[in-house]
Design a protein around this motif. Structure first.
Motif, PDB file in Angstrom:
ATOM      1  N   ASN A  51       0.832  -1.199   0.000  1.00 57.24           N
ATOM      2  CA  ASN A  51       0.000   0.000   0.000  1.00 57.24           C
ATOM      3  C   ASN A  51       0.869   1.252   0.000  1.00 57.24           C
ATOM      4  O   ASN A  51       0.570   2.221  -0.686  1.00 57.24           O
ATOM      5  CB  ASN A  51      -0.925   0.026   1.218  1.00 57.24           C
ATOM      6  CG  ASN A  51      -1.974  -1.059   1.135  1.00 57.24           C
ATOM      7  OD1 ASN A  51      -2.308  -1.512   0.050  1.00 57.24           O
ATOM      8  ND2 ASN A  51      -2.479  -1.487   2.266  1.00 57.24           N
ATOM      9  N   GLY A  52       1.929   1.240   0.770  1.00 57.46           N
ATOM     10  CA  GLY A  52       2.834   2.375   0.805  1.00 57.46           C
ATOM     11  C   GLY A  52       3.519   2.597  -0.527  1.00 57.46           C
ATOM     12  O   GLY A  52       3.660   3.724  -1.000  1.00 57.46           O
ATOM     13  N   LEU A  53       3.898   1.520  -1.167  1.00 59.25           N
ATOM     14  CA  LEU A  53       4.547   1.634  -2.467  1.00 59.25           C
ATOM     15  C   LEU A  53       3.577   2.129  -3.527  1.00 59.25           C
ATOM     16  O   LEU A  53       3.921   2.971  -4.354  1.00 59.25           O
ATOM     17  CB  LEU A  53       5.131   0.286  -2.887  1.00 59.25           C
ATOM     18  CG  LEU A  53       6.330  -0.212  -2.097  1.00 59.25           C
ATOM     19  CD1 LEU A  53       6.712  -1.612  -2.545  1.00 59.25           C
ATOM     20  CD2 LEU A  53       7.502   0.720  -2.286  1.00 59.25           C
ATOM     21  N   LEU A  54       2.352   1.618  -3.494  1.00 60.21           N
ATOM     22  CA  LEU A  54       1.365   2.049  -4.482  1.00 60.21           C
ATOM     23  C   LEU A  54       0.972   3.500  -4.282  1.00 60.21           C
ATOM     24  O   LEU A  54       0.817   4.253  -5.245  1.00 60.21           O
ATOM     25  CB  LEU A  54       0.127   1.141  -4.425  1.00 60.21           C
ATOM     26  CG  LEU A  54       0.348  -0.306  -4.860  1.00 60.21           C
ATOM     27  CD1 LEU A  54      -0.922  -1.111  -4.644  1.00 60.21           C
ATOM     28  CD2 LEU A  54       0.773  -0.362  -6.311  1.00 60.21           C
ATOM     29  N   GLY A  55       0.823   3.900  -3.023  1.00 59.54           N
ATOM     30  CA  GLY A  55       0.493   5.299  -2.746  1.00 59.54           C
ATOM     31  C   GLY A  55       1.610   6.228  -3.165  1.00 59.54           C
ATOM     32  O   GLY A  55       1.366   7.300  -3.733  1.00 59.54           O
ATOM     33  N   ARG A  56       2.817   5.838  -2.920  1.00 54.43           N
ATOM     34  CA  ARG A  56       3.967   6.648  -3.313  1.00 54.43           C
ATOM     35  C   ARG A  56       4.050   6.760  -4.833  1.00 54.43           C
ATOM     36  O   ARG A  56       4.317   7.825  -5.380  1.00 54.43           O
ATOM     37  CB  ARG A  56       5.238   6.030  -2.748  1.00 54.43           C
ATOM     38  CG  ARG A  56       6.399   6.973  -2.728  1.00 54.43           C
ATOM     39  CD  ARG A  56       7.588   6.389  -1.984  1.00 54.43           C
ATOM     40  NE  ARG A  56       7.194   5.496  -0.900  1.00 54.43           N
ATOM     41  CZ  ARG A  56       7.922   4.497  -0.464  1.00 54.43           C
ATOM     42  NH1 ARG A  56       9.100   4.239  -1.006  1.00 54.43           N
ATOM     43  NH2 ARG A  56       7.513   3.729   0.518  1.00 54.43           N
ATOM     44  N   ALA A  57       3.785   5.660  -5.541  1.00 56.78           N
ATOM     45  CA  ALA A  57       3.818   5.683  -7.005  1.00 56.78           C
ATOM     46  C   ALA A  57       2.709   6.568  -7.553  1.00 56.78           C
ATOM     47  O   ALA A  57       2.918   7.326  -8.503  1.00 56.78           O
ATOM     48  CB  ALA A  57       3.687   4.265  -7.552  1.00 56.78           C
ATOM     49  N   ARG A  59       1.307   9.156  -6.041  1.00 55.27           N
ATOM     50  CA  ARG A  59       1.672  10.560  -5.791  1.00 55.27           C
ATOM     51  C   ARG A  59       2.730  11.029  -6.776  1.00 55.27           C
ATOM     52  O   ARG A  59       2.678  12.145  -7.281  1.00 55.27           O
ATOM     53  CB  ARG A  59       2.168  10.721  -4.353  1.00 55.27           C
ATOM     54  CG  ARG A  59       1.067  10.690  -3.316  1.00 55.27           C
ATOM     55  CD  ARG A  59       1.590  11.107  -1.951  1.00 55.27           C
ATOM     56  NE  ARG A  59       2.644  10.226  -1.457  1.00 55.27           N
ATOM     57  CZ  ARG A  59       2.433   9.090  -0.792  1.00 55.27           C
ATOM     58  NH1 ARG A  59       1.199   8.705  -0.526  1.00 55.27           N
ATOM     59  NH2 ARG A  59       3.433   8.351  -0.367  1.00 55.27           N
ATOM     60  N   THR A  60       3.658  10.193  -7.093  1.00 64.39           N
ATOM     61  CA  THR A  60       4.716  10.551  -8.042  1.00 64.39           C
ATOM     62  C   THR A  60       4.136  10.759  -9.424  1.00 64.39           C
ATOM     63  O   THR A  60       4.521  11.708 -10.124  1.00 64.39           O
ATOM     64  CB  THR A  60       5.793   9.450  -8.078  1.00 64.39           C
ATOM     65  OG1 THR A  60       6.290   9.255  -6.772  1.00 64.39           O
ATOM     66  CG2 THR A  60       6.923   9.815  -9.008  1.00 64.39           C
ATOM     67  N   ARG A  62       1.067  11.674 -10.140  1.00 65.00           N
ATOM     68  CA  ARG A  62       0.273  12.909 -10.127  1.00 65.00           C
ATOM     69  C   ARG A  62       1.175  14.123 -10.226  1.00 65.00           C
ATOM     70  O   ARG A  62       0.846  15.110 -10.857  1.00 65.00           O
ATOM     71  CB  ARG A  62      -0.569  12.992  -8.864  1.00 65.00           C
ATOM     72  CG  ARG A  62      -1.829  12.173  -8.970  1.00 65.00           C
ATOM     73  CD  ARG A  62      -2.764  12.431  -7.809  1.00 65.00           C
ATOM     74  NE  ARG A  62      -3.189  11.120  -7.366  1.00 65.00           N
ATOM     75  CZ  ARG A  62      -3.115  10.645  -6.156  1.00 65.00           C
ATOM     76  NH1 ARG A  62      -2.635  11.384  -5.192  1.00 65.00           N
ATOM     77  NH2 ARG A  62      -3.521   9.453  -5.858  1.00 65.00           N
ATOM     78  N   LEU A  63       2.326  14.070  -9.577  1.00 60.42           N
ATOM     79  CA  LEU A  63       3.264  15.202  -9.629  1.00 60.42           C
ATOM     80  C   LEU A  63       3.889  15.334 -11.018  1.00 60.42           C
ATOM     81  O   LEU A  63       4.236  16.425 -11.441  1.00 60.42           O
ATOM     82  CB  LEU A  63       4.364  15.023  -8.585  1.00 60.42           C
ATOM     83  CG  LEU A  63       3.934  15.144  -7.126  1.00 60.42           C
ATOM     84  CD1 LEU A  63       5.119  14.823  -6.211  1.00 60.42           C
ATOM     85  CD2 LEU A  63       3.410  16.529  -6.840  1.00 60.42           C
ATOM     86  N   ALA A  64       4.031  14.215 -11.726  1.00 61.25           N
ATOM     87  CA  ALA A  64       4.671  14.247 -13.033  1.00 61.25           C
ATOM     88  C   ALA A  64       3.755  14.851 -14.094  1.00 61.25           C
ATOM     89  O   ALA A  64       4.219  15.304 -15.127  1.00 61.25           O
ATOM     90  CB  ALA A  64       5.093  12.841 -13.439  1.00 61.25           C
ATOM     91  N   ARG A  65       2.441  14.872 -13.864  1.00 61.78           N
ATOM     92  CA  ARG A  65       1.514  15.400 -14.885  1.00 61.78           C
ATOM     93  C   ARG A  65       1.529  16.870 -14.951  1.00 61.78           C
ATOM     94  O   ARG A  65       1.873  17.701 -14.352  1.00 61.78           O
ATOM     95  CB  ARG A  65       0.083  14.943 -14.587  1.00 61.78           C
ATOM     96  CG  ARG A  65      -0.058  13.467 -14.808  1.00 61.78           C
ATOM     97  CD  ARG A  65      -1.495  13.087 -14.611  1.00 61.78           C
ATOM     98  NE  ARG A  65      -1.589  11.623 -14.594  1.00 61.78           N
ATOM     99  CZ  ARG A  65      -2.702  11.006 -14.518  1.00 61.78           C
ATOM    100  NH1 ARG A  65      -3.832  11.636 -14.453  1.00 61.78           N
ATOM    101  NH2 ARG A  65      -2.737   9.703 -14.514  1.00 61.78           N
TER     102      ARG A  65
END
Length: 65
Positions: A51-57, A59-60, A62-65
């Motif tokens: 879950n932590g890995l998926l949430g981090r991915a 967020r990353t 979303r920031l890249a868009r």
């Protein structure tokens, strides 16, 4: 496993056959019994849970868009 090997070797010395195979099987069971609980305890401590890995991915991405 190293700590369990010597006592296990002496305990299984009375077996006439398959002592090495029995020792290997018992050491494998001990290894599994130690590894998976340690993995389950260590993943949340490091923040590497799925879950932590998926949430981090997410967020990353979303920031890249």
């Amino acid at each position: 496993l190293t700590l369990a090997d010597a006592p296990l070797m002496s305990a299984l010395a009375v077996l006439p056959r398959f002592a090495r195979e029995a020792r290997l099987a018992i050491l494998a069971v001990i290894g599994v019994a130690v590894y998976f609980p340690a993995l389950a305890a260590g993943l949340p401590l490091t923040g590497a849970t799925p879950n932590g890995l998926l949430g981090r991915a997410a967020r990353t991405l979303r920031l890249a868009r």
